[in-house]
Design a protein around this motif. Structure first.
Motif, PDB file in Angstrom:
ATOM      1  N   ARG A   5       0.862  -1.186   0.000  1.00 31.30           N
ATOM      2  CA  ARG A   5       0.000   0.000   0.000  1.00 31.30           C
ATOM      3  C   ARG A   5       0.901   1.239   0.000  1.00 31.30           C
ATOM      4  O   ARG A   5       2.043   1.178   0.485  1.00 31.30           O
ATOM      5  N   LEU A   6       0.343   2.340  -0.459  1.00 32.33           N
ATOM      6  CA  LEU A   6       1.153   3.564  -0.530  1.00 32.33           C
ATOM      7  C   LEU A   6       1.728   3.928   0.842  1.00 32.33           C
ATOM      8  O   LEU A   6       2.887   4.344   0.950  1.00 32.33           O
ATOM      9  N   ILE A   7       0.917   3.729   1.902  1.00 34.11           N
ATOM     10  CA  ILE A   7       1.361   4.122   3.250  1.00 34.11           C
ATOM     11  C   ILE A   7       2.614   3.358   3.685  1.00 34.11           C
ATOM     12  O   ILE A   7       3.377   3.819   4.520  1.00 34.11           O
ATOM     13  N   GLU A   8       2.834   2.181   3.069  1.00 33.48           N
ATOM     14  CA  GLU A   8       4.017   1.386   3.447  1.00 33.48           C
ATOM     15  C   GLU A   8       5.276   1.924   2.775  1.00 33.48           C
ATOM     16  O   GLU A   8       6.385   1.509   3.095  1.00 33.48           O
ATOM     17  N   VAL A   9       5.107   2.807   1.813  1.00 32.67           N
ATOM     18  CA  VAL A   9       6.250   3.263   1.022  1.00 32.67           C
ATOM     19  C   VAL A   9       6.615   4.722   1.312  1.00 32.67           C
ATOM     20  O   VAL A   9       7.775   5.052   1.546  1.00 32.67           O
ATOM     21  N   ALA A  10       5.619   5.592   1.294  1.00 36.79           N
ATOM     22  CA  ALA A  10       5.922   7.025   1.486  1.00 36.79           C
ATOM     23  C   ALA A  10       4.666   7.799   1.862  1.00 36.79           C
ATOM     24  O   ALA A  10       3.552   7.372   1.558  1.00 36.79           O
ATOM     25  N   LEU A  11       4.894   8.933   2.511  1.00 37.74           N
ATOM     26  CA  LEU A  11       3.803   9.887   2.807  1.00 37.74           C
ATOM     27  C   LEU A  11       4.421  11.285   2.885  1.00 37.74           C
ATOM     28  O   LEU A  11       5.546  11.422   3.381  1.00 37.74           O
ATOM     29  N   SER A  46      -5.624  11.944   9.583  1.00 41.67           N
ATOM     30  CA  SER A  46      -6.527  10.788   9.463  1.00 41.67           C
ATOM     31  C   SER A  46      -6.902  10.554   7.997  1.00 41.67           C
ATOM     32  O   SER A  46      -6.909   9.419   7.522  1.00 41.67           O
ATOM     33  N   ARG A  47      -7.203  11.643   7.285  1.00 44.85           N
ATOM     34  CA  ARG A  47      -7.588  11.498   5.869  1.00 44.85           C
ATOM     35  C   ARG A  47      -6.438  10.902   5.069  1.00 44.85           C
ATOM     36  O   ARG A  47      -6.621  10.008   4.248  1.00 44.85           O
ATOM     37  N   ALA A  48      -5.227  11.395   5.343  1.00 47.92           N
ATOM     38  CA  ALA A  48      -4.053  10.912   4.596  1.00 47.92           C
ATOM     39  C   ALA A  48      -3.795   9.433   4.875  1.00 47.92           C
ATOM     40  O   ALA A  48      -3.559   8.659   3.945  1.00 47.92           O
ATOM     41  N   ILE A  49      -3.902   9.026   6.133  1.00 45.22           N
ATOM     42  CA  ILE A  49      -3.556   7.616   6.424  1.00 45.22           C
ATOM     43  C   ILE A  49      -4.645   6.675   5.909  1.00 45.22           C
ATOM     44  O   ILE A  49      -4.339   5.591   5.447  1.00 45.22           O
ATOM     45  N   VAL A  50      -5.907   7.100   5.951  1.00 44.01           N
ATOM     46  CA  VAL A  50      -6.961   6.217   5.419  1.00 44.01           C
ATOM     47  C   VAL A  50      -6.760   6.077   3.910  1.00 44.01           C
ATOM     48  O   VAL A  50      -6.728   4.967   3.375  1.00 44.01           O
ATOM     49  N   PHE A  51      -6.554   7.194   3.231  1.00 49.25           N
ATOM     50  CA  PHE A  51      -6.398   7.142   1.773  1.00 49.25           C
ATOM     51  C   PHE A  51      -5.175   6.302   1.398  1.00 49.25           C
ATOM     52  O   PHE A  51      -5.261   5.390   0.567  1.00 49.25           O
ATOM     53  N   SER A  53      -3.738   4.043   2.961  1.00 52.05           N
ATOM     54  CA  SER A  53      -3.864   2.619   3.321  1.00 52.05           C
ATOM     55  C   SER A  53      -4.769   1.887   2.326  1.00 52.05           C
ATOM     56  O   SER A  53      -4.756   0.666   2.265  1.00 52.05           O
ATOM     57  N   LEU A  54      -5.557   2.634   1.591  1.00 55.69           N
ATOM     58  CA  LEU A  54      -6.538   1.992   0.701  1.00 55.69           C
ATOM     59  C   LEU A  54      -6.079   1.915  -0.750  1.00 55.69           C
ATOM     60  O   LEU A  54      -6.756   1.315  -1.575  1.00 55.69           O
ATOM     61  N   VAL A  55      -4.961   2.570  -1.068  1.00 55.57           N
ATOM     62  CA  VAL A  55      -4.482   2.522  -2.468  1.00 55.57           C
ATOM     63  C   VAL A  55      -3.085   1.894  -2.519  1.00 55.57           C
ATOM     64  O   VAL A  55      -2.307   2.018  -1.574  1.00 55.57           O
ATOM     65  N   PRO A  56      -2.790   1.208  -3.639  1.00 52.43           N
ATOM     66  CA  PRO A  56      -1.451   0.607  -3.751  1.00 52.43           C
ATOM     67  C   PRO A  56      -0.401   1.638  -4.145  1.00 52.43           C
ATOM     68  O   PRO A  56      -0.742   2.756  -4.530  1.00 52.43           O
ATOM     69  N   ASP A  57       0.856   1.236  -4.010  1.00 51.69           N
ATOM     70  CA  ASP A  57       1.952   2.098  -4.472  1.00 51.69           C
ATOM     71  C   ASP A  57       2.033   1.970  -5.996  1.00 51.69           C
ATOM     72  O   ASP A  57       2.426   0.917  -6.504  1.00 51.69           O
ATOM     73  N   PRO A  58       1.677   3.011  -6.732  1.00 51.12           N
ATOM     74  CA  PRO A  58       1.589   2.851  -8.194  1.00 51.12           C
ATOM     75  C   PRO A  58       2.942   2.659  -8.880  1.00 51.12           C
ATOM     76  O   PRO A  58       2.970   2.249 -10.042  1.00 51.12           O
ATOM     77  N   LEU A 173     -11.314   2.243  -7.573  1.00 55.04           N
ATOM     78  CA  LEU A 173     -10.528   1.504  -8.570  1.00 55.04           C
ATOM     79  C   LEU A 173      -9.504   0.581  -7.910  1.00 55.04           C
ATOM     80  O   LEU A 173      -9.205  -0.499  -8.417  1.00 55.04           O
ATOM     81  N   ALA A 174      -8.978   1.010  -6.778  1.00 55.54           N
ATOM     82  CA  ALA A 174      -7.955   0.205  -6.097  1.00 55.54           C
ATOM     83  C   ALA A 174      -8.566  -0.984  -5.368  1.00 55.54           C
ATOM     84  O   ALA A 174      -7.845  -1.843  -4.863  1.00 55.54           O
ATOM     85  N   ASN A 175      -9.888  -0.997  -5.247  1.00 57.07           N
ATOM     86  CA  ASN A 175     -10.533  -2.045  -4.449  1.00 57.07           C
ATOM     87  C   ASN A 175     -11.621  -2.769  -5.252  1.00 57.07           C
ATOM     88  O   ASN A 175     -12.741  -2.971  -4.764  1.00 57.07           O
ATOM     89  N   GLY A 176     -11.288  -3.112  -6.483  1.00 55.98           N
ATOM     90  CA  GLY A 176     -12.187  -3.916  -7.325  1.00 55.98           C
ATOM     91  C   GLY A 176     -13.453  -3.200  -7.723  1.00 55.98           C
ATOM     92  O   GLY A 176     -14.484  -3.835  -7.945  1.00 55.98           O
ATOM     93  N   GLY A 177     -13.432  -1.885  -7.794  1.00 52.58           N
ATOM     94  CA  GLY A 177     -14.587  -1.130  -8.297  1.00 52.58           C
ATOM     95  C   GLY A 177     -15.570  -0.720  -7.206  1.00 52.58           C
ATOM     96  O   GLY A 177     -16.562  -0.052  -7.485  1.00 52.58           O
ATOM     97  N   GLN A 178     -15.305  -1.114  -5.953  1.00 52.92           N
ATOM     98  CA  GLN A 178     -16.224  -0.738  -4.874  1.00 52.92           C
ATOM     99  C   GLN A 178     -15.427  -0.291  -3.646  1.00 52.92           C
ATOM    100  O   GLN A 178     -14.470  -0.997  -3.259  1.00 52.92           O
ATOM    101  N   ALA A 179     -15.827   0.831  -3.093  1.00 50.69           N
ATOM    102  CA  ALA A 179     -15.090   1.303  -1.911  1.00 50.69           C
ATOM    103  C   ALA A 179     -15.246   0.289  -0.784  1.00 50.69           C
ATOM    104  O   ALA A 179     -16.342  -0.218  -0.558  1.00 50.69           O
TER     105      ALA A 179
END
Ligand SMILES: C[S@@+](CC[C@H](N)C(=O)[O-])C[C@H]1O[C@@H](n2cnc3c(N)ncnc32)[C@H](O)[C@@H]1O
Ligand SMILES: [Zn+2]
Length: 434
Positions: A5-11, A46-51, A53-58, A173-179
C-alpha cells in the motif's frame, strides 16, 4: 510478491503535519467543537492515512496496471478544469498541472499521488526558497488542491468536491470497483471513520467508552440519518421560559416552516434554549468589565508563599506567561509590583508589546519557583509541603472575553473578583447529589 500500500512506502509527512497543526485551531464546522475528546487525531492526518492505506503504491512493479493508468489519467491527463487554477484573495492564478511533483522530483505516478495528498503552495515554496519576504498565513501553506486541506471537506467548495471525487474514484478503482468497509475498533472521537466516509467508504466505528460512543453516533450516524430538509413548527423556534424539550416534541402549533436541515436546526435551537436557561440562572456571575465584552471564562493560578522570611509574597505558580500563542495573536500576562507593596499585579500584553514569557516556575528547576518580588527561589520541597498542608492559595490572573471574531483577554477588575465570591457562596448552597 503483492503490491504494498502507498502508506508502506511514502507519505508527505511535513505537509500533512503543517495542515494538522492548522487543524487544531479550526472551529466553525469542525467535529472537535461537537464535544471535547481528549485523544482526537487531526483530520488531515486521518484522511491521509486512510487514503494511503486503501491505495497501492503505483510505482511498484506489482501494482495493477489499471490503477497506475488511472493515477496518470486523473492526476495528469484529465484534471478537471476547476482544479487548473486557484484563488489568492480576489486574484485568480492559473496552474494547469496541480499535481506535478516538486522541481527535481521524478514525475512518476507515486509522486503524483503523494502530491495529490498534500503539496506546499507556490507561495510557501517561494518563501522557503527565499524568493518571497512574507511567510504565507497557515491557510495558504498548502496548495488548495491538496486532499488533506481543511477546505476540501467543505461541500460548497467546487475544488474540494472535485478533489474528493478523484480520491473516491481512486479508492474504488484500487478495491475492485467498490469502496471497501473501514473498521476502526478504537474510534474515540471519530476522526478515522469520518474521513473514511468522506473517501466514499462505509465506516464501522467502535469504542468501549460511552462518551466516545455517543460522540461517534453524533459524528457518523446522526448527520446521515437526520440531516435532511423537513418541517418544524414555528412554535419550536420561539422557546418560552417554561418550555422543555419534551413539551416541544409534542408542540401543537399547526404552522410549519420548511428548514433545510432539521438536525442542524434542532441542535442550534436546543443549544440556544440551554444557553438562555444558563444565562438566566448564572449570567449575573459573569459581569462584563469596562470594555463591555461578554465574559466567557477566568484564568487562575495556584499560589504559594515565598520562602524568604523577609518577603513572604504570594507567588503565582505559572510555567509560562503566554496565554495564547497563535500566529499574529500572541497574548501574555505581565507581572508588575504594586507600588512598594509585596503584591504582584497582572496585566495583559499583546504581540510586539510582549517583553517576557517565562513564568515563575523555573525550567529544569524540578518545580521550584522564583519570586517576582524578591527574585529568591522557593524550593520544590517547600511547595510540596505547602500543598500537603493545604496552604496553596489561588489567584485570578486574567479574564477571557468573547469578541465578535474570537476570544480576547483582559486584566482582572474588582467586579470579576466580586462575582467569583458571589458564585462561591452560591455554590455552597447548591445541593449536591449524594
Ligand atoms: C487514541 S484513542 C483513538 C482516537 C481516535 N482515532 C480519534 O481521532 O479520536 C483510543 C481509543 O480506544 C478506546 N479503547 C481502548 N481500549 C478499547 C477496547 N478494548 N475496546 C474498545 N475501545 C477501546 C479508548 O476508549 C479510546 O477512545
Ligand atoms: Zn519573595
Amino acid at each position: 510478491m503483492t503490491c504494498p500500500r502507498l502508506i508502506e512506502v511514502a507519505l508527505p509527512i511535513r505537509e500533512i503535519s503543517a495542515e494538522s497543526v492548522r487543524d487544531k485551531s479550526m472551529r466553525h464546522g469542525h467535529i472537535s467543537t461537537l464535544h471535547l475528546w481528549w485523544a482526537r487525531r487531526p483530520l488531515p492526518a486521518s484522511r491521509a492515512i486512510v487514503f494511503a492505506s486503501l491505495v497501492p503504491d503505483p510505482d511498484h512493479p506489482d501494482c495493477p496496471k489499471p490503477f497506475r493508468k488511472a493515477v496518470m489519467r486523473l492526476l495528469h491527463d484529465e484534471v478537471p478544469p476547476t482544479l487548473k487554477g486557484y484563488w489568492r484573495g480576489k486574484k485568480s492564478k492559473r496552474d494547469a498541472d496541480p499535481y506535478k511533483p516538486y522541481k527535481g522530483i521524478p514525475d512518476s505516478p507515486r509522486n503524483r499521488l503523494l502530491t495529490f495528498i498534500a503539496k506546499w503552495s507556490p507561495e510557501w515554496l517561494a518563501f522557503e526558497r527565499g524568493e518571497a519576504e512574507d511567510q504565507p498565513p497557515p491557510a495558504e501553506m498548502l496548495d488548495d488542491r491538496s486532499l488533506v486541506k481543511w477546505e476540501t471537506s467543505d461541500p460548497e467548495n467546487d475544488q474540494g468536491r472535485a478533489v474528493l471525487g478523484i480520491a473516491r474514484e481512486l479508492v474504488r478503482l484500487a478495491n475492485g470497483g467498490q469502496a471497501p468497509t473501514v473498521l476502526d475498533p478504537f474510534a474515540g472521537g471519530g476522526a478515522i471513520p469520518l474521513e473514511a466516509t468522506r473517501l466514499g467508504c462505509q465506516a464501522i466505528a467502535n469504542d468501549y467508552n460511552p462518551v466516545a460512543y455517543l460522540i461517534l453516533r453524533a459524528t457518523c450516524e446522526f448527520p446521515q440519518k437526520f440531516g435532511k430538509p423537513g418541517l418544524r413548527t414555528k412554535e419550536e423556534g420561539m422557546a418560552t421560559k417554561d418550555a422543555s424539550p419534551s413539551t416541544f416534541a409534542f408542540g401543537h402549533s399547526s404552522e410549519k416552516e420548511r428548514v433545510p436541515n432539521v438536525l442542524a436546526y434542532d441542535v442550534e435551537h436546543w443549544a440556544n434554549w440551554l444557553l438562555d436557561r444558563a444565562r438566566e440562572r448564572i449570567g449575573h456571575l459573569y459581569p462584563p468589565g469596562k470594555d463591555g465584552q461578554p465574559v466567557v471564562g477566568y484564568l487562575w493560578a495556584r499560589t504559594v508563599q515565598c520562602s524568604n522570611p523577609s518577603c513572604r509574597a504570594e507567588i503565582p505558580l505559572l510555567r509560562s506567561l503566554l496565554v495564547c500563542n497563535k500566529p499574529g495573536k500572541r497574548v501574555a500576562l505581565t507581572m508588575t509590583r504594586k507600588g512598594k507593596t509585596k503584591v504582584v499585579e497582572f496585566g495583559i500584553a499583546k504581540n510586539r508589546a510582549i517583553k517576557e514569557t517565562e513564568g515563575t516556575m523555573i525550567e529544569k528547576g524540578r518545580g521550584s519557583v522564583r519570586c517576582p518580588i524578591c527574585e529568591q527561589t522557593t524550593p520544590v520541597e517547600d511547595l510540596r509541603r505547602a500543598g500537603m498542608d493545604g496552604k496553596l492559595g489561588e489567584r485570578m490572573v486574567a479574564v477571557i472575553t468573547d469578541t465578535p471574531n474570537s476570544k480576547d483577554y483582559r486584566p482582572v477588575e474588582p467586579s470579576d473578583v466580586k462575582a467569583f465570591e458571589q458564585a462561591k457562596k452560591l455554590a455552597e448552597t447548591v445541593e449536591r447529589p449524594q
